[in-house]
Design a protein around this motif. Structure first.
Motif, PDB file in Angstrom:
ATOM      1  N   THR A 189       0.845  -1.189   0.000  1.00 36.64           N
ATOM      2  CA  THR A 189       0.000   0.000   0.000  1.00 36.64           C
ATOM      3  C   THR A 189       0.878   1.236   0.000  1.00 36.64           C
ATOM      4  O   THR A 189       2.068   1.169   0.273  1.00 36.64           O
ATOM      5  CB  THR A 189      -0.935   0.018   1.232  1.00 36.64           C
ATOM      6  N   HIS A 190       0.268   2.359  -0.385  1.00 38.35           N
ATOM      7  CA  HIS A 190       0.943   3.607  -0.056  1.00 38.35           C
ATOM      8  C   HIS A 190       0.028   4.493   0.794  1.00 38.35           C
ATOM      9  O   HIS A 190       0.268   5.678   0.945  1.00 38.35           O
ATOM     10  CB  HIS A 190       1.448   4.316  -1.311  1.00 38.35           C
ATOM     11  N   LEU A 191      -1.036   3.873   1.326  1.00 38.19           N
ATOM     12  CA  LEU A 191      -1.917   4.611   2.223  1.00 38.19           C
ATOM     13  C   LEU A 191      -1.433   4.389   3.651  1.00 38.19           C
ATOM     14  O   LEU A 191      -1.584   3.318   4.228  1.00 38.19           O
ATOM     15  CB  LEU A 191      -3.355   4.113   2.065  1.00 38.19           C
ATOM     16  N   LEU A 192      -0.839   5.433   4.200  1.00 41.06           N
ATOM     17  CA  LEU A 192      -0.157   5.246   5.474  1.00 41.06           C
ATOM     18  C   LEU A 192      -1.136   5.040   6.626  1.00 41.06           C
ATOM     19  O   LEU A 192      -0.857   4.276   7.545  1.00 41.06           O
ATOM     20  CB  LEU A 192       0.748   6.451   5.755  1.00 41.06           C
ATOM     21  N   LEU A 219      10.040   1.280  14.336  1.00 38.87           N
ATOM     22  CA  LEU A 219      10.437   2.152  13.233  1.00 38.87           C
ATOM     23  C   LEU A 219      10.419   3.613  13.673  1.00 38.87           C
ATOM     24  O   LEU A 219      11.329   4.374  13.366  1.00 38.87           O
ATOM     25  CB  LEU A 219       9.478   1.968  12.047  1.00 38.87           C
ATOM     26  N   ARG A 220       9.358   3.974  14.381  1.00 37.39           N
ATOM     27  CA  ARG A 220       9.245   5.364  14.859  1.00 37.39           C
ATOM     28  C   ARG A 220      10.443   5.719  15.728  1.00 37.39           C
ATOM     29  O   ARG A 220      11.035   6.771  15.582  1.00 37.39           O
ATOM     30  CB  ARG A 220       7.956   5.521  15.672  1.00 37.39           C
ATOM     31  N   ARG A 221      10.756   4.792  16.638  1.00 31.73           N
ATOM     32  CA  ARG A 221      11.882   5.050  17.548  1.00 31.73           C
ATOM     33  C   ARG A 221      13.163   5.231  16.762  1.00 31.73           C
ATOM     34  O   ARG A 221      13.933   6.155  17.004  1.00 31.73           O
ATOM     35  CB  ARG A 221      12.039   3.864  18.501  1.00 31.73           C
ATOM     36  N   GLU A 222      13.384   4.357  15.779  1.00 36.31           N
ATOM     37  CA  GLU A 222      14.689   4.337  15.117  1.00 36.31           C
ATOM     38  C   GLU A 222      14.832   5.465  14.102  1.00 36.31           C
ATOM     39  O   GLU A 222      15.862   6.123  14.051  1.00 36.31           O
ATOM     40  CB  GLU A 222      14.883   3.008  14.385  1.00 36.31           C
ATOM     41  N   VAL A 223      13.802   5.667  13.315  1.00 35.96           N
ATOM     42  CA  VAL A 223      13.975   6.585  12.179  1.00 35.96           C
ATOM     43  C   VAL A 223      13.696   8.032  12.573  1.00 35.96           C
ATOM     44  O   VAL A 223      14.533   8.907  12.372  1.00 35.96           O
ATOM     45  CB  VAL A 223      13.068   6.158  11.003  1.00 35.96           C
ATOM     46  N   VAL A 224      12.513   8.261  13.103  1.00 34.63           N
ATOM     47  CA  VAL A 224      12.168   9.634  13.516  1.00 34.63           C
ATOM     48  C   VAL A 224      11.615   9.559  14.942  1.00 34.63           C
ATOM     49  O   VAL A 224      10.419   9.314  15.116  1.00 34.63           O
ATOM     50  CB  VAL A 224      11.108  10.272  12.602  1.00 34.63           C
ATOM     51  N   PRO A 225      12.427   9.724  15.932  1.00 32.41           N
ATOM     52  CA  PRO A 225      11.933   9.576  17.308  1.00 32.41           C
ATOM     53  C   PRO A 225      10.712  10.450  17.545  1.00 32.41           C
ATOM     54  O   PRO A 225      10.751  11.655  17.283  1.00 32.41           O
ATOM     55  CB  PRO A 225      13.118  10.020  18.158  1.00 32.41           C
ATOM     56  N   GLY A 226       9.645   9.815  17.963  1.00 33.46           N
ATOM     57  CA  GLY A 226       8.427  10.548  18.296  1.00 33.46           C
ATOM     58  C   GLY A 226       7.612  10.978  17.096  1.00 33.46           C
ATOM     59  O   GLY A 226       6.580  11.619  17.242  1.00 33.46           O
ATOM     60  N   GLY A 227       8.042  10.614  15.867  1.00 35.00           N
ATOM     61  CA  GLY A 227       7.343  11.091  14.670  1.00 35.00           C
ATOM     62  C   GLY A 227       6.203  10.159  14.266  1.00 35.00           C
ATOM     63  O   GLY A 227       6.011   9.103  14.855  1.00 35.00           O
ATOM     64  N   SER A 228       5.454  10.608  13.279  1.00 32.48           N
ATOM     65  CA  SER A 228       4.359   9.788  12.758  1.00 32.48           C
ATOM     66  C   SER A 228       4.896   8.844  11.697  1.00 32.48           C
ATOM     67  O   SER A 228       6.055   8.961  11.271  1.00 32.48           O
ATOM     68  CB  SER A 228       3.291  10.688  12.138  1.00 32.48           C
ATOM     69  N   LEU A 229       4.035   7.920  11.253  1.00 36.05           N
ATOM     70  CA  LEU A 229       4.458   7.005  10.194  1.00 36.05           C
ATOM     71  C   LEU A 229       4.783   7.780   8.920  1.00 36.05           C
ATOM     72  O   LEU A 229       5.701   7.436   8.180  1.00 36.05           O
ATOM     73  CB  LEU A 229       3.352   5.985   9.933  1.00 36.05           C
ATOM     74  N   GLU A 230       4.037   8.855   8.710  1.00 36.25           N
ATOM     75  CA  GLU A 230       4.293   9.663   7.520  1.00 36.25           C
ATOM     76  C   GLU A 230       5.718  10.205   7.537  1.00 36.25           C
ATOM     77  O   GLU A 230       6.428  10.166   6.530  1.00 36.25           O
ATOM     78  CB  GLU A 230       3.288  10.815   7.454  1.00 36.25           C
ATOM     79  N   GLU A 231       6.113  10.682   8.713  1.00 37.99           N
ATOM     80  CA  GLU A 231       7.482  11.213   8.803  1.00 37.99           C
ATOM     81  C   GLU A 231       8.511  10.111   8.604  1.00 37.99           C
ATOM     82  O   GLU A 231       9.535  10.306   7.952  1.00 37.99           O
ATOM     83  CB  GLU A 231       7.676  11.892  10.166  1.00 37.99           C
ATOM     84  N   VAL A 232       8.198   8.925   9.171  1.00 33.69           N
ATOM     85  CA  VAL A 232       9.109   7.792   8.991  1.00 33.69           C
ATOM     86  C   VAL A 232       9.245   7.475   7.505  1.00 33.69           C
ATOM     87  O   VAL A 232      10.351   7.321   6.979  1.00 33.69           O
ATOM     88  CB  VAL A 232       8.566   6.540   9.740  1.00 33.69           C
ATOM     89  N   PHE A 233       8.088   7.434   6.841  1.00 29.84           N
ATOM     90  CA  PHE A 233       8.058   7.089   5.419  1.00 29.84           C
ATOM     91  C   PHE A 233       8.847   8.105   4.606  1.00 29.84           C
ATOM     92  O   PHE A 233       9.683   7.759   3.773  1.00 29.84           O
ATOM     93  CB  PHE A 233       6.604   7.028   4.951  1.00 29.84           C
ATOM     94  N   LEU A 234       8.570   9.382   4.875  1.00 32.86           N
ATOM     95  CA  LEU A 234       9.245  10.431   4.106  1.00 32.86           C
ATOM     96  C   LEU A 234      10.753  10.396   4.343  1.00 32.86           C
ATOM     97  O   LEU A 234      11.533  10.506   3.398  1.00 32.86           O
ATOM     98  CB  LEU A 234       8.676  11.800   4.475  1.00 32.86           C
ATOM     99  N   ARG A 235      11.123  10.193   5.574  1.00 28.62           N
ATOM    100  CA  ARG A 235      12.551  10.155   5.878  1.00 28.62           C
ATOM    101  C   ARG A 235      13.214   8.970   5.171  1.00 28.62           C
ATOM    102  O   ARG A 235      14.250   9.103   4.524  1.00 28.62           O
ATOM    103  CB  ARG A 235      12.742  10.061   7.401  1.00 28.62           C
ATOM    104  N   ALA A 236      12.558   7.805   5.278  1.00 23.66           N
ATOM    105  CA  ALA A 236      13.162   6.582   4.727  1.00 23.66           C
ATOM    106  C   ALA A 236      13.292   6.668   3.212  1.00 23.66           C
ATOM    107  O   ALA A 236      14.274   6.204   2.633  1.00 23.66           O
ATOM    108  CB  ALA A 236      12.330   5.363   5.110  1.00 23.66           C
ATOM    109  N   THR A 237      12.307   7.265   2.574  1.00 25.58           N
ATOM    110  CA  THR A 237      12.367   7.297   1.114  1.00 25.58           C
ATOM    111  C   THR A 237      13.087   8.537   0.604  1.00 25.58           C
ATOM    112  O   THR A 237      13.411   8.624  -0.566  1.00 25.58           O
ATOM    113  CB  THR A 237      10.951   7.262   0.510  1.00 25.58           C
ATOM    114  N   GLN A 238      13.320   9.480   1.480  1.00 23.71           N
ATOM    115  CA  GLN A 238      13.980  10.706   1.043  1.00 23.71           C
ATOM    116  C   GLN A 238      15.485  10.559   1.104  1.00 23.71           C
ATOM    117  O   GLN A 238      16.200  11.055   0.235  1.00 23.71           O
ATOM    118  CB  GLN A 238      13.538  11.863   1.940  1.00 23.71           C
TER     119      GLN A 238
END
Lengths: 250, 796
Positions: A189-192, A219-238
């Protein structure tokens, strides 16, 4: 239940999927996230034995997806991203056909078809030709085809794409019910928000490579501490994007 | 601005037509290096091939038009004059007074004088006007039979959203269809030929074009009115069914239009004399008069009248179209499946009775055939119509009369229709799944089993045509002759074989996921199928049972080999980049066998051309060269392709294998000696024995050939490749028998029976030892014994 080891696919020089290694445990709802063209559908097609891996392997229930493709399909229900159906066949007839092809008697196939059409709210359209269905109805009929043999694994490519909010909600509810009954679900999916609501674990694929995998909280802890899934997604793909762009500029 | 819109619309259409046309002849390109390509790249060759095909089409249409005019003149341009009775002659040709100076040809045939203002006689002009009317009808029907009518999307719905007025849009549509549709291609050649005949040599083509354009415009207007009306009022399902009917009618009309070019017995010629005078006031008649006129003034007037009539037609048509579309451009509802839910519910509660004869796949296929008239027509009716129209229009139906005299023609016709139907059905097995192929792929069944069921179904369905023809012939001739029975066996066995061949070739020759329907079939595989089907017709006309049997066995093996290849390919079907690993298969064996025999013949031919006699030594040289070359080429190919399953000659257990071989060879040789004894007492093969090519003088050579060369090469091909290939997918017994049968077939008939025995023994030994040294030893022992026995019987 689902294992991928070094799975890769290339079309000539173009690498569609590179070295995917992860596994999905029995009873998990695994969300496979990624932007358009990241390699989600290619991966799913390799799981279904439609595409032959260029490297590595994938297995479901210990069976190689490419070599034991017939056995694998006994255990798997599959929904493609844009299900198309035969012209001049009614929704119920298509469903019965799929049930019979899974070895059910005609009577059982008919009973299962009627039950599923009712459950998915397609009963009124059961006697219409499936080519006339709207996108959402086609998706639901495809889902019914995936469920009719009561498989232990569901592989769903964008299951709620094109559905209206109510239908999407119903499908999610249905999938949660299936998961509660112990089915393993692998969905792309791409619907977060849907991924957040449904999935117990997530994998993010970008440009054919797995860039993050784990439970949502982890994932939240590792990629964007305290962030939403959207932020995790954007960070990971950016991150990859940036690296590539700088590489391209240099 | 209006002009620009028209130009853009026509440009779009032309571009689309060109793309479709060239697409059919392009090779598909795999995704280019380093990037994904949404659409396949264009091959430069596409233009060339497309141009050549267009040229061939123009040529054949022109050729037909020319032949038609020749036949019109031959049938209607002369009159048979009773000797010394000019008065009677005058009465018959009142419209065209005879030229008194016309020299009587061969005493009794007189060329009729041209009609006033023309170079053609009145009768020929009448035929030409009739032909033009039929061509106009054909152009209209062909355009309506096109795929555009059955597309679920209607491009008018899209075009109406562009900022162009409706009148403009309609005008552009009519102009575009005038230029791009089938109209001009169908109409121009005959008009050009008429103009040429009237003496306008350089101007013939422009004149033909000028006369064809108004006619094409009328056809385009009528077509647009019909298809708009149908779109607005008829549901898509009915539209498809109508389209199916129109496509049949269009073929019949086209054949009717072509028929005067092929025979003077055409209906067109028969009807020409009753063409009324007012036909020359209608557009087709005016077009005929305009191009065939010898006097410029009357020709120009005819042109002007034609243009005026066409303009009136188009203007009235456009006004009518505006009226048709006054409530907007909205197609009639979706494809209805008129059945209420309640009715079905009650039907479903009824208990299911009876065993199922058909698998789910076959049941689904028949259900589609029953519902989709277009599918039905395209697969099962079209072959009958095309072949039947040919027969009826050209032979005027005397085929069935001839059935009693020459049942071969009837058998060939039956097989031809069936093979054609298979090309449209079994060949399209995967294509007919189209975008719904994912359903089959997600099922726990090998695709092969699904294809097998479909091949079985189509084979059975297509058997109906020849079976009906044979039944008809039996009724007409009042009994079944042995010859007819033999032919029936050949054809009724051939149809299932070709169902297998068509299905297998369809796996390679189709691309079910291609967006454009034209791209779904690769023409080269269609041609290959047609070629193979025409080869089988030899079996029908073959004179001896031996030849027939040989062709049938070879075809069956070929079908099996293709099936095997297709089966290897199926798991890679939807993968654009991967292909199956190379494995030795039956097709390699058949290729090797073919190469072996062709090379032998070529080398022997070389000797003959040099004026040498074909002696034992020549045969040996040919055999060794052909065998050696085949052996090396195959091994080279296997090594290059890294094929799996290459037959091994030596390995662990050589001695044991050789021992098996010697023992088995001795048994087979014993059988052969008993056979030789038996036939020595009959006169059955007298001639064959007399014409034996070998004599004692060839002694040493013969021994070398028989005992060393033959075993090595033949065992590699017949046991290693053919038996091994069969064994990959078939049971032991069938593989042994089939490989022995083809082995026997390539030997002279006199030796076929003992060689068949050797083939069985050798295959069994190979199956047991897995080393070719075993059957090679058996073959060597067998040949040594048989040749040695012959030496003894010849004596010193």
């Amino acid at each position: 239940m689902i294992e991928l080891d070094g799975l890769g696919k290339r079309y000539g020089e173009f690498v569609a999927v590179r070295d995917l290694t992860f596994s999905v445990a029995s009873g998990e709802v695994f969300g496979f996230l990624g932007p358009n063209g990241a390699g989600k559908t290619t991966t799913i097609r390799m799981l279904m034995g439609i595409l032959v891996p260029s490297s590595g392997w994938a297995a479901i229930d210990g069976l190689d997806c490419n070599l034991a493709r017939v056995e694998v399909k006994r255990r798997v229900g599959y929904l493609p991203d844009a299900p198309m159906f035969y012209d001049f066949l009614r929704g119920r007839e298509i469903l019965e056909f799929v049930g019979e092809m899974h070895g059910q008697t005609r009577k059982d196939a008919r009973a299962n078809a009627v039950r599923l059409l009712d459950e998915l709210g397609l009963a009124d359209a059961a006697e219409e030709y499936a080519v006339n269905y709207s996108m959402g109805m086609k998706k639901k009929l495809g889902l019914a085809c995936a469920l009719i043999h009561d498989p232990s694994v569901l592989i769903l490519d964008e299951p709620t794409n094109g559905l209206d909010p109510r239908a999407a909600h119903e499908v999610q509810h249905l999938l949660l019910g299936s998961a509660a009954r112990g089915k393993t679900i692998f969905l792309s999916t791409h619907l977060l928000d849907m991924a957040e609501r449904l999935c117990t674990r997530l994998g993010i694929i970008h440009k054919g490579e797995l860039v993050a995998v784990g439970a949502l909280d982890a994932l939240r802890r590792e990629v964007v501490p305290g962030g939403s899934l959207e932020e995790v997604f954007l960070r990971a793909t950016q991150a990859e994007e940036g690296a590539d762009m700088s590489g391209g500029a240099a | 601005m209006p002009l620009r819109a028209t130009r853009l619309l026509i440009g779009l259409r032309l571009r689309r037509a060109l793309n479709r046309f060239t697409a059919a002849f392009q090779r598909r390109h795999r995704a280019a290096a380093g990037q994904r390509t949404a659409t396949p790249g264009k091959a430069k060759l596409g233009w060339l091939i497309g141009g050549l095909v267009a040229l061939a089409m123009v040529f054949s249409y022109t050729n037909f038009a020319y032949l038609a005019l020749v036949n019109f003149k031959r049938a209607l341009g002369f009159i048979q004059m009773p000797v010394q009775a000019p008065a009677a002659q005058k009465k018959i040709t009142a419209a065209a007074p005879t030229n008194p100076q016309a020299a009587p040809q061969q005493g009794r045939w007189v060329r009729l004088a041209p009609a006033p203002g023309f170079t053609l006689s009145a009768g020929v002009l009448q035929a030409a006007a009739l032909e033009m009317s039929i061509l106009l009808a054909a152009a209209l029907m062909l355009s309506l039979a096109g795929i555009e009518l059955v597309r679920p999307e209607w491009d008018m719905e899209w075009l109406a959203t562009l900022p162009v007025g409706m009148s403009m849009l309609l005008a552009a549509r009519i102009v575009e269809r005038t230029v791009v549709g089938p109209g001009l291609i169908v109409l121009v050649p005959f008009l050009t030929v008429l103009a040429w005949d009237a003496g306008h040599h350089v101007g013939a083509l422009p004149l033909g074009l000028a006369a064809a354009l108004p006619l094409a415009a009328i056809a385009a207007t009528v077509r647009t009115i019909i298809d708009t009306g149908l779109r607005l009022s008829v549901s898509p399902a009915q539209l498809r069914n109508l389209n199916a009917l129109v496509s049949i009618a269009s073929i019949v009309i086209l054949y009717l239009a072509i028929s005067p070019g092929t025979s003077t017995g055409s209906y067109v010629i028969a009807w020409a004399t009753s063409v009324p005078a007012w036909m020359f006031w209608l557009p087709p008649g005016l077009a005929t008069a305009a191009v065939a006129g010898a006097e410029p003034a009357s020709a120009v007037i005819a042109f002007l009248e034609l243009a005026a009539e066409a303009t009136v037609c188009v203007v009235l048509g456009a006004a009518f179209l505006r009226r048709q579309l006054r409530f907007g451009v909205v197609a009639a509802g979706a494809r209805e499946s008129s059945r209420s839910v309640a009715a079905t519910r009650s039907r479903m509660l009824a208990p299911e009775t009876g065993r199922r004869l058909l698998s789910p796949i076959q049941a689904r296929e028949l259900r589609l055939l029953a519902r989709d008239r277009n599918y039905l027509v395209q697969t099962l009716v079209l072959p009958v119509v095309i072949v039947g129209a040919q027969v009826l229009i050209n032979a005027r139906g005397n085929l069935f009369g001839a059935a009693g005299d020459s049942p071969e023609h009837l058998a060939a016709l039956g097989f031809g229709i069936a093979a054609y139907a298979l090309m449209l059905s079994a060949f399209q097995t995967l294509n007919s799944e189209g975008n719904a192929l994912w359903i089959l792929v997600s099922l726990p069944r090998p695709l092969e089993s699904i294809l097998r069921q479909k091949a079985l179904l189509w084979g059975a369905v297509c058997l109906v045509y020849p079976a009906a023809l044979f039944a008809f012939a039996a009724v007409v001739s009042g009994g079944v002759s042995l010859n007819l029975l033999g032919l029936a066996v050949v054809v009724l066995l051939g149809v299932p074989i070709y169902a297998v061949i068509a299905t297998s070739l369809g796996v390679f020759g189709s691309d079910p996921l291609a967006q454009e329907v034209q791209r779904r079939v690769r023409p080269s595989y269609v041609y290959l199928y047609m070629l193979l089907a025409s080869v089988y017709v030899y079996a029908i006309y073959a004179s001896s049972i031996w030849q027939r049997a040989a062709l049938m066995v070879l075809t069956a093996l070929l079908g099996f080999a293709l099936w095997q290849k297709a089966r290897d390919h199926l798991p890679y079907l939807l993968d654009p980049s991967a292909s199956p690993p190379a494995r030795v298969s039956l097709s390699d064996g058949l290729i090797a066998a073919l190469m072996f025999f062709v090379l032998q013949a070529l080398v022997s031919l070389g000797y003959v051309l040099n004026g040498q006699k074909v002696t034992g030594s020549v045969l040996l040289v040919a055999f060794v060269i052909a065998g050696g070359a085949t052996f090396l080429l195959m091994q080279f190919a296997f090594a290059r392709l890294k094929s799996e399953g290459v037959p091994a000659i030596l390995g662990t257990g050589n001695a044991r294998a050789a021992a098996w071989g010697i023992g088995g060879g001795a048994v087979a040789a014993l059988g052969a000696l008993i056979y030789v004894r038996l036939i020595a007492n009959t006169s059955l093969f007298e001639n064959a024995r007399e014409s034996a090519l070998f004599g004692p003088q060839d002694g040493v050579w013969l021994v070398a050939l028989a005992v060393v060369a033959a075993p090595i090469f033949e065992e590699f091909i017949f046991r290693g490749l053919i038996f091994g290939g069969l064994r990959r997918t078939l049971g032991l017994a069938v593989s042994v028998l089939a490989s022995a049968a083809i082995f026997a077939l390539v030997h002279p008939p006199i030796a076929a029976i003992p060689v068949f025995g050797l083939g069985i023994v050798a295959a069994l030994i190979y199956a047991r030892t897995r080393l070719l040294i075993g059957p090679m030893a058996a073959h060597a022992v067998y040949n040594a014994v048989v040749v040695g026995y012959q030496f003894l019987s010849w004596g010193p």
